[in-house]
Scaffold this motif. Sequence first.
Motif, PDB file in Angstrom:
ATOM      1  N   CYS A   1       0.854  -1.215   0.000  1.00  0.00           N
ATOM      2  CA  CYS A   1       0.000   0.000   0.000  1.00  0.00           C
ATOM      3  C   CYS A   1       0.878   1.250   0.000  1.00  0.00           C
ATOM      4  O   CYS A   1       0.690   2.165  -0.795  1.00  0.00           O
ATOM      5  CB  CYS A   1      -0.900   0.041   1.235  1.00  0.00           C
ATOM      6  SG  CYS A   1      -1.987  -1.384   1.427  1.00  0.00           S
ATOM      7  N   LYS A   2       1.854   1.253   0.954  1.00  0.00           N
ATOM      8  CA  LYS A   2       2.782   2.385   1.067  1.00  0.00           C
ATOM      9  C   LYS A   2       3.493   2.638  -0.247  1.00  0.00           C
ATOM     10  O   LYS A   2       3.672   3.771  -0.662  1.00  0.00           O
ATOM     11  CB  LYS A   2       3.893   2.049   2.085  1.00  0.00           C
ATOM     12  CG  LYS A   2       3.575   2.244   3.509  1.00  0.00           C
ATOM     13  CD  LYS A   2       4.850   2.403   4.330  1.00  0.00           C
ATOM     14  CE  LYS A   2       5.765   1.193   4.374  1.00  0.00           C
ATOM     15  NZ  LYS A   2       5.326   0.169   5.331  1.00  0.00           N
ATOM     16  N   GLY A   3       3.926   1.526  -0.892  1.00  0.00           N
ATOM     17  CA  GLY A   3       4.725   1.625  -2.110  1.00  0.00           C
ATOM     18  C   GLY A   3       4.053   2.492  -3.169  1.00  0.00           C
ATOM     19  O   GLY A   3       4.718   3.156  -3.954  1.00  0.00           O
ATOM     20  N   CYS A   4       2.731   2.468  -3.183  1.00  0.00           N
ATOM     21  CA  CYS A   4       2.002   3.267  -4.166  1.00  0.00           C
ATOM     22  C   CYS A   4       1.591   4.617  -3.563  1.00  0.00           C
ATOM     23  O   CYS A   4       1.666   5.646  -4.219  1.00  0.00           O
ATOM     24  CB  CYS A   4       0.766   2.491  -4.610  1.00  0.00           C
ATOM     25  SG  CYS A   4       0.191   2.967  -6.247  1.00  0.00           S
ATOM     26  N   HIS A   5       1.161   4.593  -2.318  1.00  0.00           N
ATOM     27  CA  HIS A   5       0.600   5.812  -1.720  1.00  0.00           C
ATOM     28  C   HIS A   5       1.631   6.890  -1.442  1.00  0.00           C
ATOM     29  O   HIS A   5       1.275   8.056  -1.289  1.00  0.00           O
ATOM     30  CB  HIS A   5      -0.158   5.470  -0.434  1.00  0.00           C
ATOM     31  CG  HIS A   5      -1.463   4.780  -0.691  1.00  0.00           C
ATOM     32  ND1 HIS A   5      -2.176   4.121   0.268  1.00  0.00           N
ATOM     33  CD2 HIS A   5      -2.179   4.662  -1.836  1.00  0.00           C
ATOM     34  CE1 HIS A   5      -3.281   3.616  -0.263  1.00  0.00           C
ATOM     35  NE2 HIS A   5      -3.304   3.918  -1.533  1.00  0.00           N
TER      36      HIS A   5
ATOM     37  N   SER B   1      -4.267   3.297   4.477  1.00  0.00           N
ATOM     38  CA  SER B   1      -2.823   3.143   4.585  1.00  0.00           C
ATOM     39  C   SER B   1      -2.124   4.489   4.570  1.00  0.00           C
ATOM     40  O   SER B   1      -2.646   5.489   4.086  1.00  0.00           O
ATOM     41  CB  SER B   1      -2.294   2.239   3.474  1.00  0.00           C
ATOM     42  OG  SER B   1      -1.640   2.991   2.486  1.00  0.00           O
ATOM     43  N   VAL B   2      -0.937   4.475   5.134  1.00  0.00           N
ATOM     44  CA  VAL B   2      -0.083   5.658   5.159  1.00  0.00           C
ATOM     45  C   VAL B   2       0.231   6.089   3.731  1.00  0.00           C
ATOM     46  O   VAL B   2       0.288   5.278   2.821  1.00  0.00           O
ATOM     47  CB  VAL B   2       1.210   5.331   5.937  1.00  0.00           C
ATOM     48  CG1 VAL B   2       2.012   4.242   5.235  1.00  0.00           C
ATOM     49  CG2 VAL B   2       2.080   6.562   6.149  1.00  0.00           C
ATOM     50  N   GLY B   3       0.416   7.403   3.548  1.00  0.00           N
ATOM     51  CA  GLY B   3       0.784   7.896   2.223  1.00  0.00           C
ATOM     52  C   GLY B   3       1.738   9.063   2.331  1.00  0.00           C
ATOM     53  O   GLY B   3       2.096   9.497   3.422  1.00  0.00           O
TER      54      GLY B   3
ATOM     55  N   ALA C   1       4.923   7.763   4.432  1.00  0.00           N
ATOM     56  CA  ALA C   1       5.184   6.371   4.048  1.00  0.00           C
ATOM     57  C   ALA C   1       6.667   6.047   4.237  1.00  0.00           C
ATOM     58  O   ALA C   1       7.037   4.940   4.641  1.00  0.00           O
ATOM     59  CB  ALA C   1       4.767   6.116   2.604  1.00  0.00           C
ATOM     60  N   GLU C   2       7.527   7.030   3.976  1.00  0.00           N
ATOM     61  CA  GLU C   2       8.970   6.836   4.168  1.00  0.00           C
ATOM     62  C   GLU C   2       9.293   6.695   5.658  1.00  0.00           C
ATOM     63  O   GLU C   2      10.162   5.914   6.050  1.00  0.00           O
ATOM     64  CB  GLU C   2       9.747   8.038   3.609  1.00  0.00           C
ATOM     65  CG  GLU C   2       9.362   8.417   2.186  1.00  0.00           C
ATOM     66  CD  GLU C   2      10.483   8.164   1.201  1.00  0.00           C
ATOM     67  OE1 GLU C   2      11.459   7.481   1.564  1.00  0.00           O
ATOM     68  OE2 GLU C   2      10.370   8.659   0.059  1.00  0.00           O
TER      69      GLU C   2
ATOM     70  N   ASN D   1      10.899   3.429   7.742  1.00  0.00           N
ATOM     71  CA  ASN D   1      11.996   3.439   8.718  1.00  0.00           C
ATOM     72  C   ASN D   1      11.580   2.766  10.027  1.00  0.00           C
ATOM     73  O   ASN D   1      12.282   1.913  10.544  1.00  0.00           O
ATOM     74  CB  ASN D   1      12.442   4.875   9.011  1.00  0.00           C
ATOM     75  CG  ASN D   1      13.016   5.562   7.782  1.00  0.00           C
ATOM     76  OD1 ASN D   1      13.579   4.902   6.919  1.00  0.00           O
ATOM     77  ND2 ASN D   1      12.860   6.873   7.721  1.00  0.00           N
ATOM     78  N   PHE D   2      10.423   3.194  10.528  1.00  0.00           N
ATOM     79  CA  PHE D   2       9.990   2.667  11.833  1.00  0.00           C
ATOM     80  C   PHE D   2       9.733   1.168  11.775  1.00  0.00           C
ATOM     81  O   PHE D   2       9.903   0.475  12.776  1.00  0.00           O
ATOM     82  CB  PHE D   2       8.746   3.406  12.334  1.00  0.00           C
ATOM     83  CG  PHE D   2       9.079   4.601  13.179  1.00  0.00           C
ATOM     84  CD1 PHE D   2       9.504   4.429  14.488  1.00  0.00           C
ATOM     85  CD2 PHE D   2       8.985   5.878  12.671  1.00  0.00           C
ATOM     86  CE1 PHE D   2       9.834   5.525  15.278  1.00  0.00           C
ATOM     87  CE2 PHE D   2       9.302   6.979  13.453  1.00  0.00           C
ATOM     88  CZ  PHE D   2       9.733   6.807  14.767  1.00  0.00           C
TER      89      PHE D   2
END
Lengths: 149, 294
Positions: free
Chosen positions: A138-142, B258-260, B264-265, B269-270
Amino acid sequence: MKKTLATVAVLATLATGAVAELPQAVKARQGQFNLMALNLGILGGMAKGQIDYSAEAAQAAADNLVAVSSIHQAALWPEGTDNMSIDGTRAQPVIWENIDDVMAKWGAFGEAALAMQAAAGTGKDAIGPNMGKLGGSCKGCHDTYRAPQ
Amino acid sequence: MRGLLKLLVAAAVVSAATGLWLTAPNRVAPERFANLTGDSIKGEHVFTASGCASCHHVPGAEDKLTLSGGMAFPSDFGTFYAPNISPDSEQGIGGWTLLELANAVTRGVSPEGQHYYPAFPYNAYNKMMDQDIADLHAYLQTLPASAVPSKPHDVGFPFNIRRSLGGWKFLFFNDQWVIDVPPELERGRYLAEAQAHCAECHTPRNILGGLDTGRWMAGAPNPSGKGSIPALTPNKLTWSAEDVAYYLESGFTPDYDSVGGHMAEVVENFSHLSAEDRTAVAAYIKALPAPGTK
């Protein structure tokens, strides 16, 4: 009085126009993300211990994720449905400049869903690491393609 | 009349001298770092917790460890570009001594004695322990070198006068903890205030770009334009400590959204830190005071 009523009517029409219905494609893609969230919630709740683990329910949720991931995406992302063109979406215009990359990332979600499908029924402890993989997809896209709220 | 003129000249000289003194780069005492030896294994943890790669990796690249820089940071003062901090001795920081890194990271001063812009969060890193800086120095040397030159910042007058940043530092540089906490929350505070530099985005800024510590983590407009950075303060944040820790681990909100964006970065890390560290940060976040009550 008549003029006031007419003005109100015009304003009401304009207001309705401002909250125009989203294009069906946008509603459909938002619906698929809601389906993902609902089923992820069941699995995540079990991983966190907030919901009692049930192999059957976990498997069903994971199967649903795989089912969502198998939906062909082309029809859901027509040009002109980015957040600069319409309200009610957080889809960044850059999606349409990198549509192959976006679809590769959708594919990564599919792989993560398959891994969850293989693991979800085998026990509670197998869910957590696979939630991490799903979250990563999910993160990879968002991080790039969805605008902040 | 002549007396008045003399007085005015004297006043001008004194204020210019004060200005120069105020804006002069303030370096760390070299002996603090003279006997420290870095451990690159521990340095990886410092590097991850401090989010170095999140800003210095090449925008859009899958490889997050070749730190050629280039990511853009728009602001009210212009657009800043993260520089090359790879170990390349020409374009990166390969030739830097530990002391030079310490001055950069904790004082915002380059080896040439120039001020760095506070887009580089040295006002958070200045709370880091010396040994962590030494470990970070050792770890940075192990990363791949890149000969890509750093992109110059796009900053207009008067903000392009580096010396004026000395005035900024005089007003806002603060190496003391912002929130008083009991001992059991110190680890979380160290991670959040010093290393992960959460406040750099989550705290609103005044017109000069200084953090408004009276509204610590109370949310802020997104400097990149659209949207805003959410508040972490108890008047807004409805998540439990467990929710926060799980978000930092998996990127999922309590609603399984989801995080964005750049966060997201941060979650990336966390997710590589320990569960104890995530729990510690969550406990610190839940202990934040409401805005205006500190």
